[in-house]
Write a protein that holds these residues in place. Structure first.
Motif, PDB file in Angstrom:
ATOM      1  N   ARG A  36      23.973 -12.950  -9.277  1.00  0.00           N
ATOM      2  CA  ARG A  36      24.812 -14.131  -9.061  1.00  0.00           C
ATOM      3  C   ARG A  36      26.258 -13.848  -9.475  1.00  0.00           C
ATOM      4  O   ARG A  36      27.202 -14.285  -8.812  1.00  0.00           O
ATOM      5  CB  ARG A  36      24.255 -15.316  -9.860  1.00  0.00           C
ATOM      6  CG  ARG A  36      25.101 -16.578  -9.755  1.00  0.00           C
ATOM      7  CD  ARG A  36      24.447 -17.741 -10.456  1.00  0.00           C
ATOM      8  NE  ARG A  36      23.213 -18.137  -9.799  1.00  0.00           N
ATOM      9  CZ  ARG A  36      22.435 -19.128 -10.218  1.00  0.00           C
ATOM     10  NH1 ARG A  36      22.760 -19.813 -11.306  1.00  0.00           N
ATOM     11  NH2 ARG A  36      21.327 -19.433  -9.570  1.00  0.00           N
ATOM     12  N   MET A  57      30.072 -17.412   3.756  1.00  0.00           N
ATOM     13  CA  MET A  57      28.990 -16.594   3.233  1.00  0.00           C
ATOM     14  C   MET A  57      28.967 -15.231   3.933  1.00  0.00           C
ATOM     15  O   MET A  57      28.663 -14.211   3.311  1.00  0.00           O
ATOM     16  CB  MET A  57      27.658 -17.312   3.418  1.00  0.00           C
ATOM     17  CG  MET A  57      27.561 -18.650   2.690  1.00  0.00           C
ATOM     18  SD  MET A  57      27.575 -18.474   0.892  1.00  0.00           S
ATOM     19  CE  MET A  57      25.850 -18.062   0.580  1.00  0.00           C
ATOM     20  N   SER A  69      21.516 -12.993   4.321  1.00  0.00           N
ATOM     21  CA  SER A  69      20.267 -13.506   3.755  1.00  0.00           C
ATOM     22  C   SER A  69      20.070 -13.054   2.309  1.00  0.00           C
ATOM     23  O   SER A  69      19.419 -13.744   1.520  1.00  0.00           O
ATOM     24  CB  SER A  69      19.079 -13.064   4.611  1.00  0.00           C
ATOM     25  OG  SER A  69      19.008 -11.639   4.673  1.00  0.00           O
ATOM     26  N   LEU A  71      22.246 -13.012   0.013  1.00  0.00           N
ATOM     27  CA  LEU A  71      22.982 -13.890  -0.893  1.00  0.00           C
ATOM     28  C   LEU A  71      22.148 -15.076  -1.342  1.00  0.00           C
ATOM     29  O   LEU A  71      22.305 -15.570  -2.462  1.00  0.00           O
ATOM     30  CB  LEU A  71      24.265 -14.398  -0.220  1.00  0.00           C
ATOM     31  CG  LEU A  71      25.283 -13.359   0.236  1.00  0.00           C
ATOM     32  CD1 LEU A  71      26.491 -14.060   0.851  1.00  0.00           C
ATOM     33  CD2 LEU A  71      25.718 -12.467  -0.917  1.00  0.00           C
ATOM     34  N   TYR A  72      21.252 -15.532  -0.462  1.00  0.00           N
ATOM     35  CA  TYR A  72      20.514 -16.758  -0.740  1.00  0.00           C
ATOM     36  C   TYR A  72      19.435 -16.593  -1.812  1.00  0.00           C
ATOM     37  O   TYR A  72      18.805 -17.568  -2.203  1.00  0.00           O
ATOM     38  CB  TYR A  72      19.920 -17.306   0.551  1.00  0.00           C
ATOM     39  CG  TYR A  72      20.994 -17.814   1.484  1.00  0.00           C
ATOM     40  CD1 TYR A  72      21.674 -19.004   1.213  1.00  0.00           C
ATOM     41  CD2 TYR A  72      21.357 -17.090   2.607  1.00  0.00           C
ATOM     42  CE1 TYR A  72      22.672 -19.462   2.057  1.00  0.00           C
ATOM     43  CE2 TYR A  72      22.358 -17.545   3.456  1.00  0.00           C
ATOM     44  CZ  TYR A  72      23.014 -18.732   3.169  1.00  0.00           C
ATOM     45  OH  TYR A  72      24.017 -19.181   4.004  1.00  0.00           O
ATOM     46  N   HIS A  74      20.437 -15.719  -4.627  1.00  0.00           N
ATOM     47  CA  HIS A  74      21.240 -15.977  -5.826  1.00  0.00           C
ATOM     48  C   HIS A  74      22.037 -17.276  -5.752  1.00  0.00           C
ATOM     49  O   HIS A  74      22.344 -17.857  -6.794  1.00  0.00           O
ATOM     50  CB  HIS A  74      22.189 -14.807  -6.062  1.00  0.00           C
ATOM     51  CG  HIS A  74      21.501 -13.488  -6.142  1.00  0.00           C
ATOM     52  ND1 HIS A  74      20.870 -13.047  -7.287  1.00  0.00           N
ATOM     53  CD2 HIS A  74      21.302 -12.522  -5.196  1.00  0.00           C
ATOM     54  CE1 HIS A  74      20.334 -11.848  -7.063  1.00  0.00           C
ATOM     55  NE2 HIS A  74      20.582 -11.503  -5.805  1.00  0.00           N
ATOM     56  N   VAL A  75      22.382 -17.724  -4.571  1.00  0.00           N
ATOM     57  CA  VAL A  75      23.059 -19.009  -4.387  1.00  0.00           C
ATOM     58  C   VAL A  75      22.379 -19.737  -3.236  1.00  0.00           C
ATOM     59  O   VAL A  75      21.939 -19.114  -2.273  1.00  0.00           O
ATOM     60  CB  VAL A  75      24.564 -18.841  -4.095  1.00  0.00           C
ATOM     61  CG1 VAL A  75      25.276 -18.232  -5.291  1.00  0.00           C
ATOM     62  CG2 VAL A  75      24.804 -17.991  -2.859  1.00  0.00           C
ATOM     63  N   SER A  76      22.289 -21.056  -3.331  1.00  0.00           N
ATOM     64  CA  SER A  76      21.533 -21.805  -2.326  1.00  0.00           C
ATOM     65  C   SER A  76      22.359 -22.154  -1.100  1.00  0.00           C
ATOM     66  O   SER A  76      21.807 -22.388  -0.034  1.00  0.00           O
ATOM     67  CB  SER A  76      20.981 -23.099  -2.954  1.00  0.00           C
ATOM     68  OG  SER A  76      22.047 -23.920  -3.432  1.00  0.00           O
ATOM     69  N   SER A  77      23.695 -22.198  -1.231  1.00  0.00           N
ATOM     70  CA  SER A  77      24.547 -22.602  -0.121  1.00  0.00           C
ATOM     71  C   SER A  77      25.990 -22.277  -0.463  1.00  0.00           C
ATOM     72  O   SER A  77      26.308 -21.872  -1.595  1.00  0.00           O
ATOM     73  CB  SER A  77      24.406 -24.105   0.150  1.00  0.00           C
ATOM     74  OG  SER A  77      24.863 -24.855  -0.967  1.00  0.00           O
ATOM     75  N   LYS A  78      26.880 -22.503   0.486  1.00  0.00           N
ATOM     76  CA  LYS A  78      28.296 -22.297   0.209  1.00  0.00           C
ATOM     77  C   LYS A  78      28.790 -23.306  -0.831  1.00  0.00           C
ATOM     78  O   LYS A  78      29.590 -22.959  -1.719  1.00  0.00           O
ATOM     79  CB  LYS A  78      29.120 -22.421   1.492  1.00  0.00           C
ATOM     80  CG  LYS A  78      30.612 -22.211   1.269  1.00  0.00           C
ATOM     81  CD  LYS A  78      31.414 -22.347   2.554  1.00  0.00           C
ATOM     82  CE  LYS A  78      32.909 -22.222   2.275  1.00  0.00           C
ATOM     83  NZ  LYS A  78      33.723 -22.330   3.510  1.00  0.00           N
ATOM     84  N   ASP A  80      27.079 -24.561  -3.248  1.00  0.00           N
ATOM     85  CA  ASP A  80      26.592 -24.061  -4.528  1.00  0.00           C
ATOM     86  C   ASP A  80      27.498 -22.942  -5.025  1.00  0.00           C
ATOM     87  O   ASP A  80      27.843 -22.884  -6.217  1.00  0.00           O
ATOM     88  CB  ASP A  80      25.157 -23.554  -4.369  1.00  0.00           C
ATOM     89  CG  ASP A  80      24.562 -23.086  -5.693  1.00  0.00           C
ATOM     90  OD1 ASP A  80      24.914 -23.648  -6.742  1.00  0.00           O
ATOM     91  OD2 ASP A  80      23.734 -22.145  -5.666  1.00  0.00           O
TER      92      ASP A  80
END
Length: 273
Positions: A36, A57, A69, A71-72, A74-78, A80
């Motif tokens: 993250r 993203m 994919s 990235l998700y 570690h983070v749920s959305s832009k 976030d």
């Protein structure tokens, strides 16, 4: 081992300078595992380079050399990710213990530090204005700021609004500074300075314009023409902040009169003729 074919020249012995040479190995550099923290750092890099409108993203994934994919995990959305970036600006910052004798100076320090933190990355003021600071990570900062107001003796209604008032002032001021930075970039100016890049020349033009206005129609603009426009963003920020702080101070209850004041308020008895 097989014998060499007849007539094949013998291999020469290794030369002295080759005898101690280490065997060359093929080492594939290891990539740091995605985390993250790395995602947030990459997002700041993209933000500083392209601004908030160019932050996506996909761009962050490209900066890290991974798929979107990945990235998700570690983070749920832009959104976030933006919230994490906003929270990061308050890392390693803490309000001092509230001191009713120094509450105004504590607010000045808080506001100046917050401004510099927002200025440390492009468009952070826009991100700040879009996110309320009531996450688990930021609640301690909100609590500490409210403690300064209440310990100083401000009425609860004023204390409840004061934090939002100061934060809105800081965000708006830095947002304007960011707009002038972008303008400088478009014209090849110096974007490293938070001060308005072409402000000196423009300030002189505005002062001269105000001073030349008809006195009968614009007496106040003429009278204040030399003061309406200042060249230092730091001075402008501090003056605005001082107006807010003095306004808050006006809500403090008047101190109870002490023994000396009470004695002075007692009038001498009139002499009876």
């Amino acid at each position: 081992m097989t014998d060499a074919a007849p007539g094949t020249p013998a291999s020469p012995p290794p030369s002295p300078w080759e005898r101690e040479r280490p065997v060359r190995s093929r080492v594939t550099p290891t990539r740091a595992p995605l985390s993250r923290e790395r995602v947030v750092e990459a997002a700041f890099t993209v933000l500083d380079r392209q601004g908030l409108d160019g932050l996506s993203m996909r761009q962050v994934a490209a900066e890290l050399g991974v798929t979107v994919s990945a990235l998700y995990a570690h983070v749920s959305s832009k959104d976030d990710l933006l919230e994490l970036m906003y929270t990061r600006t308050f890392d390693e910052y803490s309000m001092p213990a509230p001191d009713p004798e120094r509450w105004q100076e504590q607010l000045r320090d808080f506001a100046r530090s917050a401004r510099q933190r927002l200025l440390s990355h492009r468009d952070m003021a826009r991100i700040s204005m879009a996110h309320v600071p009531f996450t688990a990570e930021l609640l301690p900062h909100v609590e500490a700021l409210l403690a300064v107001f209440r310990t100083a003796g401000l009425p609860d209604r004023i204390a409840a609004e004061a934090g939002d008032l100061i934060s809105t002032y800081i965000d708006g001021f830095v947002l304007e500074e960011g707009m002038w930075r972008d303008r400088a970039a478009q014209h090849g100016g110096d974007t490293a300075s938070p001060a308005r890049p072409d402000w000196s020349e423009m300030a002189d033009e505005m002062r001269n314009y105000f001073a030349a206005l008809p006195a009968q129609d614009f007496p106040h603009l003429r009278a204040l023409s030399g003061l309406m426009v200042t060249e230092s963003s730091d001075d402008r920020f501090d003056i605005g902040l001082e107006i807010i702080i003095r306004g808050l101070a006006s809500y403090l209850p008047s101190p109870a009169p002490g023994p000396v004041q009470e004695a002075e308020q007692v009038s001498e008895p009139e002499e009876v003729p």
